[in-house]
Design a protein around this motif. Structure first.
Motif, PDB file in Angstrom:
ATOM      1  N   GLY A  68       8.238  -9.038  10.798  1.00  0.00           N
ATOM      2  CA  GLY A  68       7.389  -8.666  11.997  1.00  0.00           C
ATOM      3  C   GLY A  68       6.109  -8.097  11.573  1.00  0.00           C
ATOM      4  N   ASP A  69       5.413  -7.391  12.567  1.00  0.00           N
ATOM      5  CA  ASP A  69       3.972  -6.956  12.052  1.00  0.00           C
ATOM      6  C   ASP A  69       3.756  -5.630  12.981  1.00  0.00           C
ATOM      7  OD1 ASP A  69       1.835  -6.831  10.655  1.00  0.00           O
ATOM      8  OD2 ASP A  69       0.854  -8.758  11.363  1.00  0.00           O
ATOM      9  N   LEU A  70       2.794  -5.017  12.452  1.00  0.00           N
ATOM     10  CA  LEU A  70       2.043  -3.873  13.173  1.00  0.00           C
ATOM     11  C   LEU A  70       0.661  -4.204  13.094  1.00  0.00           C
ATOM     12  CD1 LEU A  70       1.686  -1.150  14.430  1.00  0.00           C
ATOM     13  CD2 LEU A  70       1.665  -0.041  12.236  1.00  0.00           C
ATOM     14  N   VAL A  71       0.047  -4.476  14.581  1.00  0.00           N
ATOM     15  CA  VAL A  71      -1.302  -4.657  14.328  1.00  0.00           C
ATOM     16  C   VAL A  71      -2.037  -3.607  15.071  1.00  0.00           C
ATOM     17  CG1 VAL A  71      -0.792  -6.998  14.286  1.00  0.00           C
ATOM     18  CG2 VAL A  71      -1.327  -6.133  16.613  1.00  0.00           C
ATOM     19  N   LEU A  72      -3.342  -3.426  14.941  1.00  0.00           N
ATOM     20  CA  LEU A  72      -4.103  -2.338  15.449  1.00  0.00           C
ATOM     21  C   LEU A  72      -5.268  -2.937  16.527  1.00  0.00           C
ATOM     22  CD1 LEU A  72      -4.474  -0.375  12.062  1.00  0.00           C
ATOM     23  CD2 LEU A  72      -2.781  -0.287  13.694  1.00  0.00           C
ATOM     24  N   ILE A  73      -5.517  -1.863  17.592  1.00  0.00           N
ATOM     25  CA  ILE A  73      -6.504  -2.399  18.473  1.00  0.00           C
ATOM     26  C   ILE A  73      -7.431  -1.537  18.764  1.00  0.00           C
ATOM     27  CG2 ILE A  73      -6.393  -2.969  21.104  1.00  0.00           C
ATOM     28  CD1 ILE A  73      -3.443  -3.618  21.039  1.00  0.00           C
ATOM     29  N   PRO A 130       0.777  -1.337   0.026  1.00  0.00           N
ATOM     30  CA  PRO A 130       0.088   0.081  -0.008  1.00  0.00           C
ATOM     31  C   PRO A 130       0.912   1.323  -0.026  1.00  0.00           C
ATOM     32  CG  PRO A 130      -0.123  -0.937   1.925  1.00  0.00           C
ATOM     33  CD  PRO A 130       0.893  -1.989   1.187  1.00  0.00           C
ATOM     34  N   PRO A 131       0.489   2.336  -0.897  1.00  0.00           N
ATOM     35  CA  PRO A 131       1.452   3.692  -0.659  1.00  0.00           C
ATOM     36  C   PRO A 131       0.845   4.232   0.376  1.00  0.00           C
ATOM     37  CG  PRO A 131      -0.788   3.935  -2.133  1.00  0.00           C
ATOM     38  CD  PRO A 131      -0.674   2.312  -1.710  1.00  0.00           C
ATOM     39  N   GLU A 132       2.017   5.079   1.024  1.00  0.00           N
ATOM     40  CA  GLU A 132       1.800   5.754   2.098  1.00  0.00           C
ATOM     41  C   GLU A 132       0.978   7.158   2.023  1.00  0.00           C
ATOM     42  OE1 GLU A 132       5.929   6.234   3.849  1.00  0.00           O
ATOM     43  OE2 GLU A 132       4.938   7.956   4.890  1.00  0.00           O
ATOM     44  N   MET A 135       0.556   4.890   9.928  1.00  0.00           N
ATOM     45  CA  MET A 135       0.710   3.504  10.066  1.00  0.00           C
ATOM     46  C   MET A 135       1.162   2.766   9.146  1.00  0.00           C
ATOM     47  SD  MET A 135      -2.853   3.383  12.117  1.00  0.00           S
ATOM     48  CE  MET A 135      -3.451   5.085  12.954  1.00  0.00           C
ATOM     49  N   VAL A 136       0.728   3.162   7.780  1.00  0.00           N
ATOM     50  CA  VAL A 136       1.181   2.523   6.504  1.00  0.00           C
ATOM     51  C   VAL A 136       2.854   2.453   6.834  1.00  0.00           C
ATOM     52  CG1 VAL A 136       1.077   2.409   4.042  1.00  0.00           C
ATOM     53  CG2 VAL A 136      -0.908   2.909   5.401  1.00  0.00           C
ATOM     54  N   SER A 137       3.367   3.846   6.880  1.00  0.00           N
ATOM     55  CA  SER A 137       4.646   3.926   6.781  1.00  0.00           C
ATOM     56  C   SER A 137       5.327   2.978   7.720  1.00  0.00           C
ATOM     57  CB  SER A 137       5.012   5.533   7.331  1.00  0.00           C
ATOM     58  OG  SER A 137       6.210   5.691   7.418  1.00  0.00           O
ATOM     59  N   ALA A 138       4.994   2.699   8.745  1.00  0.00           N
ATOM     60  CA  ALA A 138       5.578   1.941   9.829  1.00  0.00           C
ATOM     61  C   ALA A 138       5.660   0.368   9.061  1.00  0.00           C
ATOM     62  CB  ALA A 138       4.812   1.911  11.099  1.00  0.00           C
TER      63      ALA A 138
END
Ligand SMILES: Nc1ncnc2c1ncn2[C@@H]1O[C@H](COP(=O)(O)OP(=O)(O)O)[C@@H](O)[C@H]1O
Ligand SMILES: Nc1ncnc2c1ncn2[C@@H]1O[C@H](COP(=O)(O)OP(=O)(O)O)[C@@H](O)[C@H]1O
Lengths: 131, 145, 145, 131
Positions: free
Chosen positions: D83-88, C103-105, D72-75
């Motif tokens: 790894g992963d970034l999940v949201l709560i 996905p693009p930023e 968030m997309v950047s991270a």
């Protein structure tokens, strides 16, 4: 005896006769300079038509400004002591403006319609109830 | 807390004033002020805008009335301005307990403004007139780490 | 319902945008729109104002950005204007399902505006640029007496 | 290993280590163009410092704009699948923006910290859970 319904629509006032008294419920959430003139006019017409024991239900009113207060004072003045206008169930914020302007000492204010109607039915005294 | 400024402009007609009131009330709630304080800010601003429409613009539409609202750490400053007729100043706080027997129909707007605000001032620069109202905020210190 | 118009003006800095957002959201709630719809109106307006700051004013402060909001019986019209650099138009709605793997930023602002509004248009008159967004309201008929 | 606390104050992020994972709770009610850059910067620093299993608690967030989404997309991009970034617990309004932009198919979103941590602890799969 009543003004045309269009009047009521503009200010969103619901009217009900109870014995000697007339209970008017303000349905408009803001009693401000754009809605208060219609309320004032309607109250004047009702008083002129012989309704001298009036209760105004403010429970739906979320905001009032000094022109809203002014509409009620105007009606009270028109009665000239012959009859009464009492107020029902203002929210705390609205009530605070009656207190700030000392109008809580001018109007009798009741928590519900039943108590307001009971007060209107008994001989009108000049002293306000305990608040 | 966040700081910032916004100007709310309406045409000089009562029908638009509620939009200023709602915006002011909600921004104040967001700060957060209590419901009571936010209501009071809304009242004072609505009274000031109504007065610009009525007394400075003589109920004539077509004149912009601007409410500038500035949030800083320790205060909210409201400046209501119009380009209508100027006066020397606003009335002082009246003696509140006069007239209880025969209350006047009008004249409560400035009284409300003075009662709920910490400062109320009027000035004119010849072109525009400004009512400045200031509300002090309790300074909330964030915990030191 | 009440009708009316208000203009919300801030300086071209991100720190002030929340004040426009809060005002728009609360006025929409008052109409009343649902919480979801009021949130969507706030989002779209915030995206448009952010774009004026970023793309028309190039993140330079000192330029007024105005959000005019007009409530009528059947619609809300928002016009966001700036005197910054003009473009030919806003991007069209992208294909939403592209780029899921990577996905693009950025580039979601106009997409959100187009998704939640019924009309989105851009125009410039050489001096100012205008993003107009329209939301249709369901017409509520009051009971006939 | 951590950035100076002043960073945290600006964006009001509360961080907590749980085993392998780091749970960051956004305390700021608005994730917008004025607050998102600080979040983005902090997440970048955390990932650079070796935190690759991240959970971002959004329960206090009342408003988000595309720059909030972008942080968030950047991270996630920075993690590059390692790894992963999940949201709560995003609110419904906030969640609706993930759906509108299809980012609900990019991020795994959980109703509470326990479930998010359980998902982060198990081997990371590329497919999102049922929503
Ligand atoms: N913005 C203003 N411009 C000019 N005169 C004003 C302004 N605000 C208030 N005044 C003056 O102060 C008086 C008191 O105002 P106020 O307390 O609001 O009561 P009211 O508007 O009912 O008279 C007004 O009658 C008017 O003479
Ligand atoms: N008000 C505007 N003035 C000039 N260009 C704009 C404006 N709004 C949007 N754009 C253009 O449209 C593009 C897409 O905008 P948007 O979807 O908000 O994503 P982003 O701002 O993240 O690039 C921008 O990159 C910019 O080129």
């Amino acid at each position: 005896m009543h003004a045309p319904p269009v009047e009521n629509m503009i200010m969103e006032l619901q009217e009900r006769i109870d014995g000697d008294a007339l209970v008017a419920t303000v349905l408009e959430s803001r009693l401000d300079a754009s809605s208060a003139p219609a309320l004032k006019k309607r109250m004047a017409a009702l008083i002129k038509d012989g309704h001298h024991r009036l209760a105004l239900d403010l429970s739906a009113v979320e905001f009032i400004d000094s022109s809203g207060l002014s509409a009620m004072v105007s009606a009270l003045r028109q009665l000239q002591g012959d009859g009464d206008l009492v107020l029902i169930a203002p929210r705390n914020t609205v009530l605070s403006m009656f207190k700030l302007t000392r109008l809580d000492r001018v109007f009798r204010i009741f928590p519900d319609q039943t108590q307001a109607l009971a007060a209107l039915a008994s001989p009108i005294s000049q002293c306000a109830p305990d608040r | 807390m966040r700081t910032g400024s916004i100007s709310l402009t309406i045409d000089s007609e009562f029908q638009h004033v509620f939009l200023v009131g709602i915006a002011v009330q909600q921004i104040c709630s967001w700060i957060p002020l209590s419901d009571q304080s936010a209501f009071e800010m809304e009242m004072a601003v609505v009274e000031a805008v109504n007065n610009s429409i009525e007394h400075a613009c003589h109920n004539q539409s077509g004149h912009p009335i601007t409410t500038r609202m500035k949030l800083s750490e320790d205060r909210i400053i409201f400046v209501i301005s119009d380009a209508g007729d100027a006066v020397i100043g606003l009335p002082e706080m009246p003696a509140l307990d006069d007239h209880l027997a025969s209350p006047p129909e009008r004249g409560r707007g400035v009284q409300i403004m003075r009662a709920v605000m910490d400062e109320v001032a009027y000035r004119t620069d010849g072109t525009s007139n400004f009512v400045t109202m200031v509300k002090y905020l309790p300074i909330v210190r964030t915990e030191d780490n």
